[in-house]
Scaffold this active site. Structure first.
Site, PDB file in Angstrom:
ATOM      1  N   SER A   1      -8.789  55.176  54.352  1.00  0.00           N
ATOM      2  CA  SER A   1      -8.626  55.723  52.999  1.00  0.00           C
ATOM      3  C   SER A   1      -8.765  54.695  51.891  1.00  0.00           C
ATOM      4  CB  SER A   1      -7.260  56.401  52.881  1.00  0.00           C
ATOM      5  OG  SER A   1      -6.233  55.425  52.953  1.00  0.00           O
TER       6      SER A   1
ATOM      7  N   ASP B   1     -42.001  51.853  26.692  1.00  0.00           N
ATOM      8  CA  ASP B   1     -41.794  51.582  28.112  1.00  0.00           C
ATOM      9  C   ASP B   1     -42.818  52.361  28.929  1.00  0.00           C
ATOM     10  OD1 ASP B   1     -38.867  51.725  30.316  1.00  0.00           O
ATOM     11  OD2 ASP B   1     -40.712  50.564  30.383  1.00  0.00           O
TER      12      ASP B   1
ATOM     13  N   LEU C   1      -3.948  61.340  56.786  1.00  0.00           N
ATOM     14  CA  LEU C   1      -2.985  60.743  57.723  1.00  0.00           C
ATOM     15  C   LEU C   1      -2.349  59.546  57.039  1.00  0.00           C
ATOM     16  CD1 LEU C   1      -4.788  62.569  59.420  1.00  0.00           C
ATOM     17  CD2 LEU C   1      -4.798  60.841  61.202  1.00  0.00           C
TER      18      LEU C   1
ATOM     19  N   ASP D   1      -0.871  65.243  56.276  1.00  0.00           N
ATOM     20  CA  ASP D   1      -0.866  65.993  55.010  1.00  0.00           C
ATOM     21  C   ASP D   1      -2.029  66.984  54.997  1.00  0.00           C
ATOM     22  OD1 ASP D   1      -0.733  66.939  52.449  1.00  0.00           O
ATOM     23  OD2 ASP D   1      -0.924  64.991  51.455  1.00  0.00           O
TER      24      ASP D   1
ATOM     25  N   HIS E   1     -40.848  91.104  31.902  1.00  0.00           N
ATOM     26  CA  HIS E   1     -40.475  91.813  33.128  1.00  0.00           C
ATOM     27  C   HIS E   1     -40.216  93.279  32.800  1.00  0.00           C
ATOM     28  CE1 HIS E   1     -37.901  91.557  37.062  1.00  0.00           C
ATOM     29  NE2 HIS E   1     -38.753  92.559  37.078  1.00  0.00           N
TER      30      HIS E   1
ATOM     31  N   ARG F   1     -10.536  51.963  45.292  1.00  0.00           N
ATOM     32  CA  ARG F   1      -9.123  52.283  45.150  1.00  0.00           C
ATOM     33  C   ARG F   1      -8.474  51.295  44.184  1.00  0.00           C
ATOM     34  NH1 ARG F   1      -7.194  56.024  48.809  1.00  0.00           N
ATOM     35  NH2 ARG F   1      -5.766  56.330  47.060  1.00  0.00           N
TER      36      ARG F   1
ATOM     37  N   HIS G   1     -37.313  93.436  29.752  1.00  0.00           N
ATOM     38  CA  HIS G   1     -36.593  92.229  29.318  1.00  0.00           C
ATOM     39  C   HIS G   1     -37.488  91.024  29.575  1.00  0.00           C
ATOM     40  CE1 HIS G   1     -35.637  92.394  33.669  1.00  0.00           C
ATOM     41  NE2 HIS G   1     -35.611  91.079  33.581  1.00  0.00           N
TER      42      HIS G   1
ATOM     43  N   LYS H   1     -41.064  48.925  21.278  1.00  0.00           N
ATOM     44  CA  LYS H   1     -41.667  48.492  22.539  1.00  0.00           C
ATOM     45  C   LYS H   1     -41.641  49.682  23.481  1.00  0.00           C
ATOM     46  CE  LYS H   1     -41.777  45.084  26.185  1.00  0.00           C
ATOM     47  NZ  LYS H   1     -42.252  46.104  27.132  1.00  0.00           N
TER      48      LYS H   1
ATOM     49  N   GLU I   1     -36.591  50.672  25.029  1.00  0.00           N
ATOM     50  CA  GLU I   1     -36.568  49.435  25.804  1.00  0.00           C
ATOM     51  C   GLU I   1     -36.342  48.214  24.921  1.00  0.00           C
ATOM     52  OE1 GLU I   1     -40.236  48.427  27.643  1.00  0.00           O
ATOM     53  OE2 GLU I   1     -39.303  47.100  29.108  1.00  0.00           O
TER      54      GLU I   1
END
Length: 817
Positions: A175, A533, A141, A230, A331, A247, A337, A531, A674
């Site tokens: 919007s 983590d 709108l 629209d 399978h 925006r 396969h 170091k 780290e």
């Protein structure tokens, strides 16, 4: 910076993106990370077109330059997931929002507006040149000259009446530009063309009913004093700015969900990002029902009947997971396969490989992608009856875990770690899956050469050559450690009179100080290590007993049975060693994955050990066969460590990093680590004490904090943790309020924290708690946690904190004022 375990560069954080408000690039990053859950919920799985303002939006007199970025640019991180769309010039790859790190990368690239279509790609489906069916309808709108937001609100109320008459329930958003967006959820049974026709018919009907205010034609000459309804953005080739997207206006407004009560009351204004974050904290996601998590098992379920097949057929949609399991099933159907399945986001993504996986890099095999399977299928073996889909015998050929390097819409690279007696022979199996025909869902399966992380480090110059001793050999770099280690001195014998096998060691970990690279004056005096983590542990191996002891003496052995089981084969003597338990992914530690393991024991821990095994990284030797080594030099202790430990998949030694400190820091940052530890070559081990002889050099700021309470979430987070209340110890011994953290959690994390944090009946003595927090807080017994943050204010509050996890391995006494 590191976001969700992803390492990325974030430059110019103080660049002003919105001059009218002084909003910086750092502020944009904070917004998208704090809103990441809802941004991903409503834009996830949809190709993202970005509007980028690399130098900011500018001013009214001098607008900033903007351009559309549709396809994924060169140089984008490998971990950005993509979907493929057909263009007149051929197929193009578009980025997809799949995790917060993608939002952080887009913010780094100046992408303020994120635009998406009304359909999303699931399960790798393709529909020729046509997009998938839309799962939502949108109406934009847009007020023309002389019309305003109140006029849009009136039109929105008329639209709501008509949509509800046909069983649709619209949800309003301002919007962020001039008007209102209305969304309604669709059930996936109509095409984009059909949705566009419905929207167009509705727009023309309302125009006929209210010609004084509504126009459905795009011509600008017809829009004076009216609202354009629209309908065209329902086309499969068009996009709309995503809910919760910023925006690119003069002010940092957002496409923000609103309530119908607000629309009916009138007087609406566009909301800015800080207002949207406050509303999210208060109300939760007002449009959560618009985009519920997709049911990735819908196709699987539709092809099977639970009462006619022994296969697992879950009734509920899968919950997201971050596991890395795999299974290969032999399978025997109409044709033999192999079914190759990889766990991703709560399902097993599956391929049928007729000839099985290639055994050498010289072979390539065809793989045809099939429907996603439930995780329960990973343990399925049995006979599917005749007449049912996939009828035949299914056997597990191999299963285990995988380390992921890349997962994109058209390419997957990973390394499988199967069972010792499995079809892969127990050796790592590195492979690439490359999509060759999207319409036929055909892929090429290629075996790759296994990576050697130590070899790669040597080639890049930050690890010793094989000819060099692990920590005492020759090195061409004049700034490296001395070529030979001092002669070993015997350490003092430990007291053997106590019942050593019955009681754990009395040793405690030596602690390091936080420092900066500039404080390392003479690099030749220091040894540098990664170091890690993870969780710090002392490994106490005595006879047949193995204990993993945290910094505060807590026994973590039950949480990591796979590590306990692996220690005797790697460490054959009685010994006490210092190290860390980590969860390795792509060569770096994943702290979030470690959190999943910390509270488990018994059968749960055993199952987790098979699905997501931990690794023990050792870096110091404190005692061996009763001989205390704490008074020995560091390089002597590490030399003996190398001679004692036999490395395995679950037990590793932390290798030294050779070369100049500047290069080491660059290399570890590139790998997403780290930081590094700097230790003096001649340092003695000081149990339980913090010493300047060991220093932490981190790539990002993290801080241990005290969790003292939590605030309940709103909307979809009602009944669980919305944010945690944090405190820090002061110089006077009193606790001081340090802010709240509300990001970095999964839904599972929030529920687990609510259940694990122990409530207290009295209000804790904490200075500086805001009155609104004090009124709403659920106070708990103090627990140590860890957050990442950008800075600490003069008042002691942490700026932009992101939750990393509880630290059960640490006590309040470990925190420094």
């Amino acid at each position: 910076m590191v976001v969700g375990g992803r390492s990325l560069r974030f430059s110019s954080p103080d660049k002003v993106m919105y001059p009218a408000t002084g909003t910086t690039k750092r502020d944009v990053l904070e917004y998208v990370l704090r809103a990441s859950d809802v941004l991903i919920a409503h834009a996830g799985g949809r190709p993202v077109t970005r509007k980028r303002w690399t130098e900011g939006v500018g001013t009214e007199r001098k607008p900033g330059q903007v351009f559309f970025q549709k396809t994924l640019e060169r140089g984008a991180p490998d971990w950005v997931q993509t979907v493929e769309l057909q263009h007149s010039t051929g197929p193009k790859q578009y980025p997809v929002l799949s995790e917060p790190a993608v939002l952080a990368w887009m913010a780094q690239m100046g992408a303020l507006e994120l635009h998406v279509p009304q359909w999303r790609m699931l399960d790798g489906e393709r529909h020729g040149d046509d997009p998938p069916r839309p799962d939502r309808l949108v109406l934009d709108l847009d007020p023309g000259p002389g019309a305003d937001l109140d006029d849009c609100a009136q039109v929105a109320l008329w639209v709501r009446e008509l949509l509800e008459d046909v069983g649709l329930h619209p949800m309003p958003l301002t919007s962020g530009s001039k008007g209102i967006h209305l969304y309604a959820r669709l059930d996936g049974t109509v095409t984009s063309e059909q949705a566009s026709e419905v929207a167009h018919t509705l727009a023309r009907s309302l125009e006929a009913m209210h010609p004084e205010l509504i126009v459905s034609d795009m011509k600008k000459s017809l829009r004076e004093g009216k609202v354009l309804l629209d309908w065209s953005q329902n086309s499969g080739s068009k996009t709309t700015v995503a809910p919760y997207s910023l925006r690119g206006r003069l002010r940092p407004t957002v496409a923000a969900p609103r309530t119908w009560a607000e629309v009916e009351a009138g007087g609406l204004e566009q909301l800015e990002y800080d207002e949207v974050l406050a509303r999210l904290e208060r109300d939760g996601d007002l449009i959560a029902a618009l985009d519920p998590p997709p049911d990735r098992l819908a196709k699987y379920r539709g092809m099977r009947s639970a009462h006619r097949t022994p296969e697992p057929v879950p009734a509920e949609p899968p919950a997201p997971t971050d596991g890395r399991s795999f299974v290969i099933q032999k399978h025997r159907a109409s044709r033999l396969h192999y079914d190759f399945r990889l766990e991703q986001d709560g399902v097993l993504v599956s391929w049928a490989v007729p000839k099985g996986l290639p055994s050498t890099p010289k072979q390539n095999r065809l793989g045809v992608q099939t429907e996603d399977h439930p995780l329960e299928y990973g343990s399925f073996e049995g006979t599917i009856p005749k007449g049912e889909y996939g009828a035949g015998v299914v056997e597990i050929w191999d299963a285990g875990t995988y380390e992921l390097e890349k997962w994109r819409d058209d390419e997957v690279i990973a390394t499988l770690h199967g069972q010792p007696d499995g079809g892969l022979g127990g050796d790592p199996y590195r492979f690439a899956l490359i999509r060759t025909d999207a319409d036929k869902r055909q892929w090429l399966v290629h075996r790759m050469k296994e990576q050697d992380a130590e070899r790669d480090a040597r080639l890049k110059g930050y690890a010793p050559s094989k000819a060099s001793a692990a920590r005492g050999g020759e090195d061409d770099d004049s700034s490296a450690a001395p070529a030979t280690a001092p002669k070993r001195r015997l350490g003092a014998k430990a007291d053997r009179s106590r019942g050593r096998a019955d009681r754990p060691t009395d040793l405690r970990p030596m602690l390091a100080t936080q420092s900066e690279p500039s404080a390392i004056d003479d690099e030749r005096e220091w040894s540098f290590e990664v170091k890690w983590d993870g969780w710090r542990v002392l490994v106490d191996r005595r006879g047949s007993t193995v204990r993993l002891l945290s910094r505060n003496g807590r026994d973590l052995s039950g949480a990591f049975p796979e590590v306990v089981e692996a220690v005797p084969a790697s460490i054959e003597a009685d010994a006490v060693l210092d190290g860390e338990v980590v969860m390795l992914k792509r060569g770096a530690a994943d702290f979030a994955a470690l959190q999943e393991r910390g509270g488990l024991s018994g059968r749960q821990a055993a199952r987790a050990a098979k699905a997501t095994p931990a690794t023990l990284i050792l870096f110091d030797l404190l005692e061996v066969d009763g001989e205390r080594l704490v008074d020995e030099r560091l390089d002597e202790r590490q030399s003996r460590l190398d001679g004692l430990v036999h490395e395995s998949r679950r037990v590793k030694i932390s290798k030294p990093l050779r070369g100049r400190l500047e290069r080491i820091l660059e290399a570890t940052a590139e790998r997403g680590l780290e930081g590094i530890m700097a230790k003096r070559h001649d340092s003695r081990y000081k149990p339980g004490r913090r010493s300047d002889d060991w220093r932490k050099l981190k790539h990002q700021q993290s801080k241990e904090v005290v969790v003292v309470g939590w605030l309940e979430g709103n909307g979809s987070l009602a009944g669980t943790v919305g944010s945690l209340v944090l405190a820090l110890p002061g110089e006077d011994g009193r606790m001081r309020y340090a802010g709240r953290v509300g990001t970095g959690f999964s839904g599972k994390d929030r529920d687990r924290l609510r259940d694990e944090l122990r409530p207290r009946r009295t209000v804790p003595a904490i200075d500086g708690v805001p009155s609104d927090v004090a009124r709403k807080a659920n106070w708990v017994r103090a627990a140590v946690g860890e957050v990442e943050h950008t800075e600490q204010t003069a008042s002691g509050a942490l700026r932009h904190p992101v939750w990393r996890g509880l630290r059960p391995d640490k006590a309040l006494a470990d925190l420094n004022p």
